[in-house]
Design a protein around this motif. Structure first.
Motif, PDB file in Angstrom:
ATOM      1  N   LYS A  25       0.796  -1.228   0.000  1.00 15.61           N
ATOM      2  CA  LYS A  25       0.000   0.000   0.000  1.00 15.61           C
ATOM      3  C   LYS A  25       0.832   1.283   0.000  1.00 15.61           C
ATOM      4  N   LEU A  26       2.090   1.202   0.419  1.00 16.98           N
ATOM      5  CA  LEU A  26       2.920   2.407   0.509  1.00 16.98           C
ATOM      6  C   LEU A  26       3.922   2.457  -0.640  1.00 16.98           C
ATOM      7  N   PRO A  27       4.386   3.669  -1.000  1.00 21.30           N
ATOM      8  CA  PRO A  27       5.276   3.817  -2.153  1.00 21.30           C
ATOM      9  C   PRO A  27       6.673   3.232  -1.921  1.00 21.30           C
ATOM     10  N   ALA A  28       7.169   2.528  -2.948  1.00 24.14           N
ATOM     11  CA  ALA A  28       8.512   1.943  -2.918  1.00 24.14           C
ATOM     12  C   ALA A  28       9.524   2.920  -3.515  1.00 24.14           C
ATOM     13  N   ASP A  29      10.767   2.801  -3.106  1.00 27.99           N
ATOM     14  CA  ASP A  29      11.876   3.570  -3.661  1.00 27.99           C
ATOM     15  C   ASP A  29      12.052   3.173  -5.123  1.00 27.99           C
ATOM     16  N   SER A  30      12.125   4.137  -6.016  1.00 30.96           N
ATOM     17  CA  SER A  30      12.269   3.830  -7.441  1.00 30.96           C
ATOM     18  C   SER A  30      13.702   3.485  -7.816  1.00 30.96           C
ATOM     19  N   ILE A  31      14.661   3.790  -6.947  1.00 32.34           N
ATOM     20  CA  ILE A  31      16.066   3.472  -7.209  1.00 32.34           C
ATOM     21  C   ILE A  31      16.365   2.097  -6.622  1.00 32.34           C
ATOM     22  N   LEU A  32      16.817   1.176  -7.450  1.00 28.09           N
ATOM     23  CA  LEU A  32      17.071  -0.190  -7.001  1.00 28.09           C
ATOM     24  C   LEU A  32      18.503  -0.396  -6.526  1.00 28.09           C
ATOM     25  N   GLU A  33      19.345   0.613  -6.640  1.00 27.20           N
ATOM     26  CA  GLU A  33      20.728   0.531  -6.168  1.00 27.20           C
ATOM     27  C   GLU A  33      20.736   0.371  -4.647  1.00 27.20           C
ATOM     28  N   ASN A  34      21.522  -0.545  -4.161  1.00 27.03           N
ATOM     29  CA  ASN A  34      21.594  -0.829  -2.733  1.00 27.03           C
ATOM     30  C   ASN A  34      22.789  -0.066  -2.148  1.00 27.03           C
ATOM     31  N   SER A  35      22.557   1.179  -1.707  1.00 20.19           N
ATOM     32  CA  SER A  35      23.637   1.996  -1.166  1.00 20.19           C
ATOM     33  C   SER A  35      23.107   2.890  -0.055  1.00 20.19           C
ATOM     34  N   ARG A  36      24.023   3.461   0.727  1.00 19.39           N
ATOM     35  CA  ARG A  36      23.633   4.398   1.775  1.00 19.39           C
ATOM     36  C   ARG A  36      23.333   5.741   1.128  1.00 19.39           C
ATOM     37  N   ARG A  37      22.126   6.235   1.332  1.00 24.85           N
ATOM     38  CA  ARG A  37      21.718   7.506   0.742  1.00 24.85           C
ATOM     39  C   ARG A  37      20.395   7.926   1.355  1.00 24.85           C
ATOM     40  N   GLN A  38      20.023   9.151   1.148  1.00 23.71           N
ATOM     41  CA  GLN A  38      18.720   9.652   1.580  1.00 23.71           C
ATOM     42  C   GLN A  38      17.678   9.150   0.584  1.00 23.71           C
ATOM     43  N   VAL A  39      16.631   8.534   1.072  1.00 27.37           N
ATOM     44  CA  VAL A  39      15.556   8.023   0.216  1.00 27.37           C
ATOM     45  C   VAL A  39      14.420   9.031   0.240  1.00 27.37           C
ATOM     46  N   GLU A  40      14.034   9.502  -0.923  1.00 29.41           N
ATOM     47  CA  GLU A  40      12.987  10.515  -1.047  1.00 29.41           C
ATOM     48  C   GLU A  40      11.688   9.904  -1.568  1.00 29.41           C
ATOM     49  N   GLU A  41      10.556  10.388  -1.067  1.00 31.53           N
ATOM     50  CA  GLU A  41       9.229  10.041  -1.584  1.00 31.53           C
ATOM     51  C   GLU A  41       8.937   8.540  -1.568  1.00 31.53           C
ATOM     52  N   ALA A  42       9.483   7.807  -0.605  1.00 31.36           N
ATOM     53  CA  ALA A  42       9.225   6.366  -0.503  1.00 31.36           C
ATOM     54  C   ALA A  42       9.233   5.960   0.964  1.00 31.36           C
ATOM     55  N   ARG A  43       8.632   4.834   1.259  1.00 24.64           N
ATOM     56  CA  ARG A  43       8.587   4.333   2.632  1.00 24.64           C
ATOM     57  C   ARG A  43       9.449   3.100   2.828  1.00 24.64           C
ATOM     58  N   PHE A  44       9.960   2.533   1.712  1.00 25.84           N
ATOM     59  CA  PHE A  44      10.868   1.399   1.808  1.00 25.84           C
ATOM     60  C   PHE A  44      11.646   1.253   0.516  1.00 25.84           C
ATOM     61  N   SER A  45      12.748   0.520   0.584  1.00 23.28           N
ATOM     62  CA  SER A  45      13.577   0.217  -0.586  1.00 23.28           C
ATOM     63  C   SER A  45      13.755  -1.289  -0.681  1.00 23.28           C
TER      64      SER A  45
END
Length: 111
Positions: A25-45
């Motif tokens: 139900k919640l938005p996923a991270d559109s970037i699939l790269e697995n790295s340390r970074r700030q995730v914007e506009e998503a609730r999970f990666s």
């Protein structure tokens, strides 16, 4: 029956008492790269988990096993150890984004 691969076939009959709605139900991270970074506009990666080495089980709590629909005997199996340690990865693993206080300071993203 859940069947997963880890060099050999491992199967474990599980009836977890968990509602799988968070990642549907919640938005996923559109970037699939697995790295340390700030995730914007998503609730999970979605993530690629690393397989741990030298697995050992220290303790299980029978009450918690029962809460997720497992028997005390289930918590003593290699299958349980492999799934809960991450040696066998369940489909579509993800890391949650969350915020909170850490060491007395507000942190905007911890997960």
């Amino acid at each position: 029956m859940l069947t997963l691969q880890i060099g050999e076939k491992i199967s474990m009959a599980v009836k977890f008492n968990i509602k799988d709605t968070f990642n549907k139900k919640l938005p996923a991270d559109s970037i699939l790269e697995n790295s340390r970074r700030q995730v914007e506009e998503a609730r999970f990666s979605y993530v690629r988990a690393k397989t741990p080495n030298n697995l050992s089980l220290l303790r299980t709590l029978p009450k918690m096993l029962a809460h997720v629909g497992l028997l005390e005997e289930d918590g003593k199996t290699k299958n349980f150890l492999h799934v809960l340690s991450g040696a066998v990865v369940l489909p579509n693993p993800y890391a949650m984004c969350y915020a909170g206080h850490q060491f007395g300071n507000w942190v905007g993203q911890l997960g």
